[in-house]
Design a protein around this motif. Structure first.
Motif, PDB file in Angstrom:
ATOM      1  N   THR A 126      -5.516 -45.055  16.462  1.00  0.00           N
ATOM      2  CA  THR A 126      -4.376 -44.825  17.345  1.00  0.00           C
ATOM      3  C   THR A 126      -3.370 -45.951  17.135  1.00  0.00           C
ATOM      4  O   THR A 126      -3.735 -47.056  16.756  1.00  0.00           O
ATOM      5  CB  THR A 126      -4.787 -44.761  18.831  1.00  0.00           C
ATOM      6  OG1 THR A 126      -5.458 -45.968  19.189  1.00  0.00           O
ATOM      7  CG2 THR A 126      -5.671 -43.570  19.110  1.00  0.00           C
TER       8      THR A 126
ATOM      9  N   SER B 273       0.310 -47.966  18.653  1.00  0.00           N
ATOM     10  CA  SER B 273       1.126 -48.250  19.832  1.00  0.00           C
ATOM     11  C   SER B 273       2.323 -47.308  19.830  1.00  0.00           C
ATOM     12  O   SER B 273       2.905 -47.028  18.775  1.00  0.00           O
ATOM     13  CB  SER B 273       1.645 -49.688  19.783  1.00  0.00           C
ATOM     14  OG  SER B 273       0.920 -50.505  20.628  1.00  0.00           O
TER      15      SER B 273
ATOM     16  N   VAL C 123     -14.489 -50.414  19.889  1.00  0.00           N
ATOM     17  CA  VAL C 123     -13.088 -50.338  19.488  1.00  0.00           C
ATOM     18  C   VAL C 123     -12.697 -51.651  18.814  1.00  0.00           C
ATOM     19  O   VAL C 123     -13.068 -52.726  19.280  1.00  0.00           O
ATOM     20  CB  VAL C 123     -12.155 -50.105  20.709  1.00  0.00           C
ATOM     21  CG1 VAL C 123     -10.692 -50.083  20.292  1.00  0.00           C
ATOM     22  CG2 VAL C 123     -12.515 -48.820  21.430  1.00  0.00           C
TER      23      VAL C 123
ATOM     24  N   LYS D 298      -9.257 -53.719  17.278  1.00  0.00           N
ATOM     25  CA  LYS D 298      -7.799 -53.777  17.178  1.00  0.00           C
ATOM     26  C   LYS D 298      -7.447 -54.620  15.964  1.00  0.00           C
ATOM     27  O   LYS D 298      -7.998 -55.703  15.763  1.00  0.00           O
ATOM     28  CB  LYS D 298      -7.201 -54.405  18.434  1.00  0.00           C
ATOM     29  CG  LYS D 298      -5.678 -54.476  18.420  1.00  0.00           C
ATOM     30  CD  LYS D 298      -5.148 -55.098  19.707  1.00  0.00           C
ATOM     31  CE  LYS D 298      -3.641 -55.137  19.727  1.00  0.00           C
ATOM     32  NZ  LYS D 298      -3.132 -55.757  20.974  1.00  0.00           N
TER      33      LYS D 298
ATOM     34  N   PRO E 214       0.286 -52.922  15.809  1.00  0.00           N
ATOM     35  CA  PRO E 214      -1.117 -52.798  16.232  1.00  0.00           C
ATOM     36  C   PRO E 214      -1.700 -51.415  15.941  1.00  0.00           C
ATOM     37  O   PRO E 214      -1.007 -50.394  15.995  1.00  0.00           O
ATOM     38  CB  PRO E 214      -1.054 -53.047  17.737  1.00  0.00           C
ATOM     39  CG  PRO E 214       0.325 -52.658  18.122  1.00  0.00           C
ATOM     40  CD  PRO E 214       1.204 -52.953  16.939  1.00  0.00           C
TER      41      PRO E 214
ATOM     42  N   TRP F 208      -5.619 -49.371  16.668  1.00  0.00           N
ATOM     43  CA  TRP F 208      -6.968 -49.414  17.221  1.00  0.00           C
ATOM     44  C   TRP F 208      -7.833 -48.430  16.451  1.00  0.00           C
ATOM     45  O   TRP F 208      -7.409 -47.307  16.158  1.00  0.00           O
ATOM     46  CB  TRP F 208      -6.949 -49.038  18.698  1.00  0.00           C
ATOM     47  CG  TRP F 208      -6.321 -50.077  19.568  1.00  0.00           C
ATOM     48  CD1 TRP F 208      -6.956 -51.066  20.250  1.00  0.00           C
ATOM     49  CD2 TRP F 208      -4.928 -50.246  19.839  1.00  0.00           C
ATOM     50  NE1 TRP F 208      -6.048 -51.836  20.933  1.00  0.00           N
ATOM     51  CE2 TRP F 208      -4.792 -51.358  20.691  1.00  0.00           C
ATOM     52  CE3 TRP F 208      -3.769 -49.573  19.438  1.00  0.00           C
ATOM     53  CZ2 TRP F 208      -3.567 -51.799  21.162  1.00  0.00           C
ATOM     54  CZ3 TRP F 208      -2.546 -50.016  19.890  1.00  0.00           C
ATOM     55  CH2 TRP F 208      -2.446 -51.120  20.741  1.00  0.00           C
TER      56      TRP F 208
ATOM     57  N   LYS G 180     -11.791 -46.637  16.222  1.00  0.00           N
ATOM     58  CA  LYS G 180     -13.073 -46.389  16.873  1.00  0.00           C
ATOM     59  C   LYS G 180     -13.792 -45.289  16.100  1.00  0.00           C
ATOM     60  O   LYS G 180     -13.201 -44.621  15.244  1.00  0.00           O
ATOM     61  CB  LYS G 180     -12.904 -46.018  18.339  1.00  0.00           C
ATOM     62  CG  LYS G 180     -12.228 -44.691  18.604  1.00  0.00           C
ATOM     63  CD  LYS G 180     -12.144 -44.445  20.097  1.00  0.00           C
ATOM     64  CE  LYS G 180     -11.621 -43.044  20.391  1.00  0.00           C
ATOM     65  NZ  LYS G 180     -11.636 -42.766  21.818  1.00  0.00           N
TER      66      LYS G 180
END
Length: 124
Positions: free
Chosen positions: A44, A46, A103, A105, A112, A114, A116
């Protein structure tokens, strides 16, 4: 020693075929490297800071060499991309990147991201 004699570590079918009894067992790459789900991480971004597939390829290739099978970035018309999926060449690398965390980062060119574990929405 005659030309028909075999060494103690060879099992043969004829003079043409020689098998090494000490050879490692054959495991197909598809089984050896994990399933498509195990090799994948969900990513994902920002809001307002999307990362291109090229930037993702470049980042991981610099860190781990040729390690990515594909990068998928979900795109909707008129919207900035917010998520995607990275499939690595092995489940081990996906697990290594996550470590023991749920998770992770990281930053790519100051943006940024992320990561997972990928969970498929489709059930077989």
């Amino acid at each position: 020693m005659s030309t028909n004699a075999r060494s103690s570590n060879e099992v043969g079918c004829s003079n043409v075929c020689r098998l090494n009894v000490f050879a490692q067992p054959y495991i197909p790459l598809s089984l050896q490297q994990g399933t498509r789900i195990q090799k994948s991480l969900f990513v994902t971004f920002s809001t307002g800071f999307p990362i291109s597939s090229g930037e993702i390829y470049e980042h991981f290739t610099q860190a781990y060499g040729n390690c990515i099978e594909f990068v998928y970035i979900h795109r909707e018309e008129g919207k900035v991309p917010e998520f995607g999926r990275i499939m690595f060449v092995s489940a081990d690398l996906a697990a290594k990147i996550l470590g023991n965390r749920s998770v992770v980062k990281m930053f790519i060119r100051g943006k940024p991201m992320w990561l997972k574990k990928y969970v498929s929405r489709h059930r077989n």
